[in-house]
Design a protein around this motif. Structure first.
Motif, PDB file in Angstrom:
ATOM      1  N   ALA A  50      36.050  35.408  39.698  1.00 40.31           N
ATOM      2  CA  ALA A  50      35.614  36.775  40.018  1.00 40.31           C
ATOM      3  C   ALA A  50      34.150  36.883  40.388  1.00 40.31           C
ATOM      4  O   ALA A  50      33.663  37.969  40.663  1.00 40.31           O
ATOM      5  CB  ALA A  50      35.910  37.694  38.835  1.00 40.31           C
ATOM      6  N   LEU A 100      42.741  39.472  34.719  1.00 42.55           N
ATOM      7  CA  LEU A 100      44.067  38.907  35.003  1.00 42.55           C
ATOM      8  C   LEU A 100      43.921  37.567  35.724  1.00 42.55           C
ATOM      9  O   LEU A 100      44.584  36.575  35.388  1.00 42.55           O
ATOM     10  CB  LEU A 100      44.848  39.893  35.871  1.00 42.55           C
ATOM     11  N   GLU A 101      43.027  37.524  36.700  1.00 46.92           N
ATOM     12  CA  GLU A 101      42.778  36.287  37.428  1.00 46.92           C
ATOM     13  C   GLU A 101      42.186  35.228  36.499  1.00 46.92           C
ATOM     14  O   GLU A 101      42.583  34.059  36.529  1.00 46.92           O
ATOM     15  CB  GLU A 101      41.838  36.572  38.614  1.00 46.92           C
ATOM     16  N   GLY A 150      30.856  43.667  34.201  1.00 48.43           N
ATOM     17  CA  GLY A 150      31.319  43.945  35.569  1.00 48.43           C
ATOM     18  C   GLY A 150      32.722  43.449  35.863  1.00 48.43           C
ATOM     19  O   GLY A 150      33.132  43.410  37.018  1.00 48.43           O
ATOM     20  N   TYR A 151      33.475  43.077  34.839  1.00 44.97           N
ATOM     21  CA  TYR A 151      34.831  42.564  35.089  1.00 44.97           C
ATOM     22  C   TYR A 151      35.873  43.601  34.710  1.00 44.97           C
ATOM     23  O   TYR A 151      35.967  44.011  33.557  1.00 44.97           O
ATOM     24  CB  TYR A 151      35.056  41.270  34.296  1.00 44.97           C
ATOM     25  N   GLU A 152      36.657  44.022  35.711  1.00 42.70           N
ATOM     26  CA  GLU A 152      37.728  44.981  35.457  1.00 42.70           C
ATOM     27  C   GLU A 152      39.029  44.214  35.210  1.00 42.70           C
ATOM     28  O   GLU A 152      39.047  42.987  35.178  1.00 42.70           O
ATOM     29  CB  GLU A 152      37.828  46.004  36.599  1.00 42.70           C
ATOM     30  N   LEU A 204      41.678  43.443  36.819  1.00 40.24           N
ATOM     31  CA  LEU A 204      42.194  42.444  37.761  1.00 40.24           C
ATOM     32  C   LEU A 204      41.396  41.140  37.659  1.00 40.24           C
ATOM     33  O   LEU A 204      41.959  40.047  37.739  1.00 40.24           O
ATOM     34  CB  LEU A 204      42.129  42.998  39.187  1.00 40.24           C
ATOM     35  N   ALA A 205      40.081  41.270  37.459  1.00 36.63           N
ATOM     36  CA  ALA A 205      39.250  40.077  37.277  1.00 36.63           C
ATOM     37  C   ALA A 205      39.704  39.320  36.030  1.00 36.63           C
ATOM     38  O   ALA A 205      39.759  38.083  36.018  1.00 36.63           O
ATOM     39  CB  ALA A 205      37.783  40.473  37.162  1.00 36.63           C
TER      40      ALA A 205
END
Lengths: 404, 90
Positions: free
Chosen positions: B21, B49-50, B42-44, B46-47
């Motif tokens: 990410a 999940l990845e 800053g990680y939501e 989806l980040a």
């Protein structure tokens, strides 16, 4: 209801120029960006030339957080949107979020990103597919990422109608401004120069197979034999004229008229719809053909389609009745990015009193077009008509004029 | 590839976050981030999940969706991953 809509900012990413100034100098100098494909090995394919945007290093323009989740077309679009907003003198973080929208066009979505993830899917398994594939391939992703990066929460979306989409999106942006959103970022950047994107384009059957960059894309020429695709386009900042005036913004010009039609079913015997789209755009602008100073042609370079376009132009303007140009002979056809780039060229032509040329083409006399070839023509341009056609029968026409 | 039974460290997590990410401008993952909220870094979702996907591949484990939901800090995620690894080794 019918608020005046101005273009106050331009951001250009073209095969022959990165940034508006670079592009305009290239296009007036007849500099082509068409060459043998370098982004992948084109040797196994029957068509090997494209217009690639040179010298774009995404890391120089975008934060690291965005790189793992973006296709090349989105990176170019985000950078071009930044340039367009800076050009317009807009600091989005200082504007009310719901007063700004984003409407772009897209033809293919993020093909290169998608290809890489599909390769992982079949080579390594589903656990190896990026979570970002969920949106990075998607048609609307450029609008979404521009919206997120700039905090734009007003009416937004994407228009998908192949090359015509570049005008359809700007028309949709104008609609949203007339409904009350003061600023909409519009235009389009497409980039699908990867094997998956390439075979999809090859399947369309309209690509030139020439290996000579100066002979491969020859619209309105007796040797026309298909087009060269390219990547890039332009992002435009559109604003309600009253709002733009209030903040003392400069303007490149006005989106004055728009018309769109669908071609009739093949074999129906009815006339193609491009001429009608031109008439609708002029009527919408409240202008007569004689007020148009230049036409930016769709320039398919497929003889049948060149004939259709020449006939439509001649029907409205008369035989050799208006200067016509196709600067896309220097970039290739950029899918939905093509018409926004032509709009940028039209506004720059208005600002500079110069019609950029069509290169490499010796126009067939029978088409009856006053094609501006080889070098720019000095003309006091106040009004320009931009044409764009999409595969499947989309015809769009847009009239733009000087701001005052 | 990592052997099951190995230990998942903060440096492993830093590397995977960067790969999956990137890093927010103004955020240095080299700082003491153990107890920072992922959201503040800053990680939501989806980040994360990845990031979770890459940890699963690299350490050959399967994390419940709830692990990613419940682990709001690097320390919590590292502990959850190591608990999986320890259970697998036992």
């Amino acid at each position: 209801m019918t608020a005046t809509v101005l273009v106050t900012g331009l951001g250009v990413a073209a095969p022959n120029g990165l940034g508006t100034q670079d592009y305009w100098e290239a296009v007036c100098g007849g500099k082509s960006g068409i060459g043998r494909i370098t982004r992948f090995d084109p040797a196994p394919y029957p068509s090997r030339l494209a217009g690639e945007v040179p010298g774009f290093v995404a890391e120089d323009h975008l934060p690291g957080r965005l790189l793992p989740q973006t296709d090349r077309m989105t990176r170019l679009a985000l950078a071009a949107a930044d340039w367009a907003l800076a050009d317009a003198g807009i600091r989005p973080q200082e504007q009310p979020a719901f007063d700004m929208g984003v409407v772009t066009a897209s033809s293919s979505g993020g093909f290169e990103f998608g290809q890489n993830e599909l390769r992982k899917l079949w080579a390594q398994g589903s656990r190896y597919v990026s979570a970002y594939q969920s949106f990075a391939w998607f048609y609307a992703v450029n609008s979404g990422q521009i919206s997120i990066r700039n905090g734009m929460k007003g009416p937004s979306g994407v228009v998908v109608s192949d090359q015509a989409g570049g005008l359809d999106a700007v028309a949709q942006a104008r609609r949203q401004i007339r409904k009350g959103t003061p600023l909409v970022v519009s235009g389009a950047i497409d980039a699908s120069l990867c094997p998956w994107g390439w075979v999809a384009q090859l399947a369309g059957g309209r690509l030139s197979r020439s290996e000579e960059p100066a002979r491969a894309y020859l619209p309105f020429d007796a040797e026309a034999a298909g087009h060269v695709p390219g990547e890039g386009g332009a992002i435009l900042v559109l604003e309600d004229a009253a709002a733009a005036r209030e903040r003392g913004a400069k303007a490149y010009g006005r989106v004055a008229g728009y018309g769109a039609t669908m071609d009739p079913k093949p074999g129906s015997g009815r006339a193609p719809g491009l001429g009608k789209a031109i008439e609708l755009a002029l009527a919408d602008a409240g202008m007569s053909p004689s007020e148009v100073d230049v036409v930016f042609a769709d320039a398919a370079a497929v003889p049948e389609h060149d004939q259709t376009e020449a006939a439509a132009i001649n029907t409205v303007f008369g035989f050799r009745g208006v200067p016509v140009t196709a600067p896309k002979t220097m970039t290739g056809r950029l899918s939905s990015g093509a018409a926004p780039l032509d709009l940028a060229s039209a506004f720059l032509a208005i600002g500079n009193g110069l019609i950029p040329p069509t290169i490499n083409v010796e126009p067939m006399t029978a088409y009856g077009l006053d094609l501006v070839t080889d070098r720019p023509r000095a003309v006091d341009v106040r009004t320009a008509l931009v044409l764009a056609r999409g595969h499947g029968g989309f015809n769009s026409a847009m009239v733009v004029t000087a701001a005052d | 590839m990592h052997m099951s039974g190995s230990v998942f460290t903060l440096d492993d997590l830093r590397r995977i976050l960067l790969e999956s990410a990137g890093a927010e401008e103004g955020t240095d993952l080299g700082d003491d981030i153990l107890d920072k909220k992922f959201g503040d870094l800053g990680y939501e979702s989806l980040a994360l999940l990845e990031t979770g996907g890459r940890i699963e591949r690299g350490w050959n484990i399967t994390l419940d969706d709830s692990v990613l939901d419940d682990s709001t800090t690097p320390r919590a995620l590292i502990e959850a991953v190591n608990a999986h690894l320890a259970a697998q080794a036992a």
